[in-house]
Design a protein around this motif. Sequence first.
Motif: not given
Length: 89
Positions: A40-49, A56-71
């Motif tokens: 799902n795209t960030p746009e779709t995620i904001t439709e879901q929630y 905030n969705v883009y920043l959260s996904i970006g954090y996940y991609l930079r810190h995938r092991d921790k997340v």
Amino acid sequence: MILSSITEQIPIRTDENGRLRVGDTRVLLDMVIYSFRLGNTPETITEQYPSLSLDNVYLSIGYYLRHRDKVDAYLLQQETEAETFRRDY
């Protein structure tokens, strides 16, 4: 004009139960990441929630991609706790 340094606040907070939530909402980071993993795209995620903002969705996904092991370790811990709860109750 080029900004000399840009500092972004990551919109992820820990609630009173140790769960990660996005922004000032009650939406769990888990749900955003699972939805992203499903393609799902960030746009779709904001439709879901609808309480989530697109930035905030883009920043959260970006954090996940930079810190995938921790997340991913956090998500596994949450899944394990949920399974234990389901099994015991």
